[in-house]
Enzyme design. Structure first.
Site, PDB file in Angstrom:
ATOM      1  N   ASN A  41     105.490  27.983  22.741  1.00 21.48           N
ATOM      2  CA  ASN A  41     104.883  26.734  23.198  1.00 21.48           C
ATOM      3  C   ASN A  41     105.931  25.731  23.656  1.00 21.48           C
ATOM      4  OD1 ASN A  41     101.931  27.116  22.673  1.00 21.48           O
ATOM      5  ND2 ASN A  41     102.717  27.552  20.643  1.00 21.48           N
ATOM      6  N   ASP A  42     107.054  25.654  22.947  1.00 22.69           N
ATOM      7  CA  ASP A  42     108.137  24.780  23.384  1.00 22.69           C
ATOM      8  C   ASP A  42     108.614  25.165  24.779  1.00 22.69           C
ATOM      9  OD1 ASP A  42     108.696  22.845  21.361  1.00 22.69           O
ATOM     10  OD2 ASP A  42     109.459  24.440  20.079  1.00 22.69           O
ATOM     11  N   VAL A  43     108.862  26.452  24.988  1.00 22.62           N
ATOM     12  CA  VAL A  43     109.384  26.909  26.269  1.00 22.62           C
ATOM     13  C   VAL A  43     108.352  26.721  27.380  1.00 22.62           C
ATOM     14  CG1 VAL A  43     110.211  28.918  27.572  1.00 22.62           C
ATOM     15  CG2 VAL A  43     111.021  28.521  25.232  1.00 22.62           C
TER      16      VAL A  43
END
Length: 394
Positions: free
Chosen positions: A163-165
């Site tokens: 999700n961060d990426v």
């Protein structure tokens, strides 16, 4: 002569740390933007992370310039406002309200420069959760991804900061769309990307699967495979190889190549749904065949037949992957300890070109003098700011 990069001439002021925001900046930087990483004089705390966080900084901060400045000092704030005024884009991923308290929120800086594109990357978009602190693990748990990953083993986060990426990537997509729109309107705008909404986007296929099937969606480890042969198989040398047979044509090729004429002739195995139902009959036979072959023999045979297959690799195996090394898939960087290594490039190609490292990982404040000079500061002014520790210059 190197071709002009797609985002050459775009200046980005990055107020980001950890993974999500730096990923967004990395995409823009690799594509040619001048990304100036604004960090405190002691450096972004991400530089000092250990254990599972030790790879964050070297992965997401190549091709950036480091401007180390004390945001609490009036002279530091003045310099940063000048930087923002010179920029096309501002990116930030601090807790909600943090940039506003510093005087660098969109409401304030858009008055300074109406054409500015300002991207905030948060845990949640507008709604009841928007003031919560979001982490990749938090949204995986509340957004169904951990459930789908863990199954009978209990909720389990995915094996990467997905999700961060992806949240950073969607931030970059929004910025690129806003820059394109600015070309016709002349106006900037505020755009956002968020972890929770990204996670919902990831699990949307499972939401729709439940609607289509009318049944509860089983987690990935517990579900019946969509194809009869779609598994990891142990080979004679104790290794595992994934093999998939996903079409009727592949089923015919597979059966003919591995001496399974009885299966191919059986009318009870004619269609894929029939074969899925017959997995308890099919898999022991297939497993026995692969158990008599080495890992390399299985892979060579599948490759020659055009069947989907994969060895079971670990992350560090990718440093020596022949495809990544031959196709420009790895960018060269220098770690803070001086060690030379490689890190995966953006997974895109444009007009036959891959994007690599133009600027190595920056030291804290490595470009402070350069940035200040570009903002009109004279050498004496820069020296005074350095001496008074308003800024840090490597």
């Amino acid at each position: 002569m190197q071709p002009k990069l797609p985002l050459a001439g775009i200046r980005v002021a990055e107020f980001c740390h950890v993974v999500m925001g730096p990923t967004c900046g990395l995409v823009l930087a690799d594509l040619g933007a001048e990304v100036i990483k604004v960090e405190p004089p002691e450096g972004d705390h991400t530089r000092k992370l250990v254990a599972s966080g030790a790879g964050f900084f070297p992965t997401y901060n190549r091709n950036k310039k480091s401007f180390a400045v004390d945001l609490k000092a009036p002279e530091g704030r003045e310099a940063v406002l000048k930087l923002i005024a010179s920029a096309d884009v501002v990116t930030e991923n601090f807790r909600p309200g943090a940039m506003d308290k510093l005087g660098f929120g969109y409401a304030a800086v858009s008055k300074l420069k109406p054409a500015l594109i300002y991207c905030s990357m948060k845990g949640f978009l507008a709604g009841p959760y928007e003031h919560r602190t979001g982490l990749d693990e938090v949204v995986q748990m509340m957004g169904g991804l951990a459930y789908m990953t863990g199954g009978r083993f209990g909720p389990l986060r995915a094996g990467a900061s997905v999700n961060d990426v992806m949240g950073g990537m969607f931030g970059a997509i929004a910025i690129l769309a806003a820059l394109h729109q600015r070309g016709s309107t002349g106006k900037g705008q505020y755009v956002q990307s968020a972890l929770f909404e990204n996670n919902a986007f990831l699990v949307a296929q499972h939401m729709m699967e439940g609607l289509a099937s009318g049944k509860p969606v089983p987690p990935m480890p517990d579900r019946i495979r969509a194809w009869a042969v779609y598994d990891n198989f142990k080979t004679s040398d104790g290794e595992l190889v994934f093999v998939g047979v996903v079409t009727d044509t592949q089923w015919k090729i597979f059966c003919e190549a591995f001496g399974l004429s009885e299966f191919l002739a059986d009318p009870a195995l004619k269609t894929n749904p029939q074969r899925v139902e017959a997995r308890p009959r099919i898999l022991p036979v297939v497993s026995a065949i692969f158990a008599r072959m080495s890992k390399q023999e299985v892979m060579d045979r599948c490759e020659s037949l055009g069947l989907p297959f994969a060895p079971i690799a670990k992350p560090d195996d990718l440093f020596d992957d022949p495809h990544l090394n031959a196709s420009g898939g790895l960018a060269r960087i220098t770690l803070p300890d001086g060690k030379k290594t490689k890190v995966p490039n953006l997974p895109i190609e444009m007009d036959g070109m891959r994007f690599g490292t133009r600027l190595d990982l920056p030291k804290v404040g490595e470009h402070t003098r350069e940035v200040l000079a570009s903002l009109g500061y004279g050498a004496g002014e820069v020296a005074s700011l350095v001496t008074r520790r308003i800024v840090h210059a490597a």
